[in-house]
Each structure stands twice: as structure tokens, then as C-alpha cells.
Motif scaffolding. Sequence first.
Motif, short mmCIF file in Angstrom:
data_model
loop_
_atom_site.label_atom_id
_atom_site.label_comp_id
_atom_site.label_asym_id
_atom_site.label_seq_id
_atom_site.Cartn_x
_atom_site.Cartn_y
_atom_site.Cartn_z
N ALA A 182 0.29 -0.94 0.00
CA ALA A 182 0.13 0.04 0.23
C ALA A 182 0.65 0.58 -0.08
CB ALA A 182 -1.28 -0.08 1.19
N SER A 183 2.07 1.46 0.37
CA SER A 183 2.74 2.43 0.67
C SER A 183 4.48 2.23 0.68
CB SER A 183 2.69 3.38 2.31
OG SER A 183 3.03 2.69 3.11
N ASP A 184 5.32 3.15 0.78
CA ASP A 184 6.65 3.12 0.86
C ASP A 184 7.18 2.32 2.31
OD1 ASP A 184 6.99 5.16 2.12
OD2 ASP A 184 8.26 5.99 0.50
N SER A 185 6.30 2.03 3.83
CA SER A 185 6.32 2.26 4.97
C SER A 185 5.81 0.28 5.09
CB SER A 185 6.59 3.39 5.25
OG SER A 185 6.59 2.85 6.49
N ILE A 186 6.26 0.35 5.57
CA ILE A 186 6.47 -1.65 6.70
C ILE A 186 7.27 -1.53 7.60
CG2 ILE A 186 7.12 -3.29 4.97
CD1 ILE A 186 4.14 -4.70 4.63
N GLN A 187 7.21 -3.05 8.36
CA GLN A 187 7.46 -3.24 9.89
C GLN A 187 7.79 -4.51 9.02
OE1 GLN A 187 9.65 -1.15 11.46
NE2 GLN A 187 8.84 0.92 10.16
N MET A 188 8.89 -5.11 9.85
CA MET A 188 8.51 -6.44 10.69
C MET A 188 7.38 -7.66 10.86
SD MET A 188 11.39 -7.87 8.60
CE MET A 188 13.23 -6.65 7.39
N GLU A 189 6.98 -6.51 12.03
CA GLU A 189 6.13 -7.20 12.70
C GLU A 189 4.75 -6.88 12.35
OE1 GLU A 189 9.07 -5.61 15.22
OE2 GLU A 189 7.77 -4.72 13.73
N GLU A 190 4.51 -5.47 10.48
CA GLU A 190 3.36 -5.98 10.36
C GLU A 190 3.19 -7.58 9.14
OE1 GLU A 190 2.13 -1.81 8.52
OE2 GLU A 190 4.10 -1.79 9.29
N VAL A 191 4.56 -7.74 8.68
CA VAL A 191 4.46 -8.22 7.29
C VAL A 191 4.31 -10.41 8.28
CG1 VAL A 191 5.54 -9.82 5.98
CG2 VAL A 191 6.13 -6.99 6.48
N ALA A 192 4.72 -10.16 9.71
CA ALA A 192 4.55 -10.85 10.25
C ALA A 192 2.94 -11.23 10.45
CB ALA A 192 5.22 -10.87 11.41
N VAL A 193 2.53 -10.40 10.80
CA VAL A 193 0.71 -10.34 11.16
C VAL A 193 0.02 -10.64 9.35
CG1 VAL A 193 -1.14 -9.33 11.89
CG2 VAL A 193 0.58 -9.45 12.82
N LEU A 194 0.63 -9.85 8.37
CA LEU A 194 -0.31 -10.83 7.40
C LEU A 194 0.09 -12.09 7.14
CD1 LEU A 194 1.70 -7.96 4.91
CD2 LEU A 194 -0.87 -7.87 5.81
N PHE A 195 1.19 -12.68 7.17
CA PHE A 195 1.81 -14.30 7.28
C PHE A 195 0.91 -15.17 7.68
CE2 PHE A 195 5.51 -14.74 4.37
CZ PHE A 195 4.82 -13.63 3.56
N GLU A 196 1.15 -15.01 9.14
CA GLU A 196 0.07 -15.50 10.22
C GLU A 196 -1.03 -15.66 9.98
OE1 GLU A 196 -0.69 -15.87 14.96
OE2 GLU A 196 -1.43 -14.22 13.96
N GLU A 197 -1.99 -14.53 8.83
CA GLU A 197 -3.36 -14.53 8.48
C GLU A 197 -3.38 -15.13 7.42
OE1 GLU A 197 -4.13 -10.41 8.33
OE2 GLU A 197 -4.88 -10.09 10.32
N TRP A 198 -2.33 -15.51 6.67
CA TRP A 198 -2.05 -15.73 5.28
C TRP A 198 -1.95 -16.99 5.22
CZ3 TRP A 198 2.92 -17.90 3.65
CH2 TRP A 198 2.63 -18.93 2.39
#
Length: 259
Positions: free
Chosen positions: A55-71
Motif C-alpha cells: 500500500a505504501s513505501d513503509s512497512i515493519q517486519m511485525e506487520e509482515v508477520a501479522v499478514l503472514f500469520e493470517e495468510w
Amino acid sequence: MSAIHFFEKGQGQPIVLIHGFCEIGEMWRDFAEALSTDFRVICPDLPGCGSTPIASDSIQMEEVAVLFEEWMEENNIHNPIVIGHSLGGYVMLALLELMGNKLKAVGLFHSSALADDEEKKGMRDRTVIFLKKHGVNTFVTSFVPPLFPEERREELSDEITQAIAQAKNCSLEGLIAFTKAMRDRKDRLEVLENFSGLKLVIAGTEDGAVKIDTSRKHKSAVTDYFELEHTGHVGMIERKEETLKIVREFCEKVSRSET
């Protein structure tokens, strides 16, 4: 529904292979083909890479982890072995901190649980500036070849060309976002040490991105540690058969274990 794009092959114990910076899930195609005879191998694209949007040029590793857990929940990926290359290892560690023993085993492939030092953070800042000024194509054309040992670049020229072509499937927003996320990630060595499952590290003695001295600091934290002589940052390409054998034997060991 999760927007994470992925491909998968095979059935059985799930193995999630997470690609690195300037890479896409397709880089694991040969590994997936080989391992799918005995395992269910799943290879996602990180946000902003390949076919996964960001969505933007900013993301944190923790956010990616949450996305991956949901996925993983959405796609019935339970008790997986998760192995990450470089940036993919940083994502795996954030996922490990979030999910703990819901992961069956983990692996760092030319990656590290340590945070960036100040010198590396400065390099990340310069990378962001370069990306904003010159764009993806110019950046990846200069970034990818040095990941390979200089003395093997001619021999591996076709593989380097393919790696550059795949890297061009990363968006500008994705590369900037993950450059900043790598810069800002926290030390997770203790997370790795405290995990009770089997843990793999594969390191290259000539790796310019994750120095061998850094990799050696992980020896006491993991159950399985391998050094590849005369190998740079992309052992799955430079030493395909050797690294495939290591990963297969590790996954077989995990499948036999009760952890």
C-alpha cells in the motif's frame, strides 16, 4: 482474504520458503520442484514483490508477520517449517516471535537474527536515496551481481541475468519499504535461542551481505549450522545441489522429530 500471492507444490509437511530482498517467490521454483516429492512447499511473494501488492513505501517486519500469520491460516498452512533467505529470514524471525511453537522448525539462509549496526543502517539510508533517484531497474542491475562471488560471475552469468530479471518484478515502493524495515528491525537472537524446535543456519564464507563472522555468532543458538566454502549470498543458486541436500535432510529430520 489475504492479498499475498504464492505458488505451491506437493503434499505433506508444509515448508514455507520466503525470498529475500530484490527477489520473488519464483526464485524457489527448483527447490519447490525437488522438495515437492515429499513435502508441501509454499513460496509466497512478499508485499511489493512479484504479484503481492503493497500500500505504501513503509512497512515493519511485525506487520509482515501479522499478514503472514493470517495468510497461513487462510490457506491451512499449519505447523510449517519456515526458511527465509536474507530479508526472508528477518520476516521469519518476526513471524517466530509472533507465533512461537506454532512453527515446527525454522531456518536462516544467508540471514541473521542480529539487528543492523550503524554502518549498515547508513548503507540502507543511501539505498533509499538511490532508489528514489534512479528507480528499480538501475538499482537491481547494480545490486544483484555483487551478491555472487566475483570469481564466479562469468560462470554464473545466465543465473545472474535471471536473478536481475526477477528483481525487476519488485516495485519501487516495496524495495524502499523493505530497505527501511531491514534498517529498523530489532535484534531477535534471543527469540531464536528460545525457540524449542529445530533451527537451521546456512552461511557463505564469501557472503558480502551477511558476513561469515556474523553467521558464526548463531552457532550456539541453532541445532544445525552449515558453512559453504567459496560461496556468496545466494547459495541456493551458487551451490544448488549442496544446499538443496542440506534443506531436504533438515526437513526430513524435522519430520522424524516429535518437536
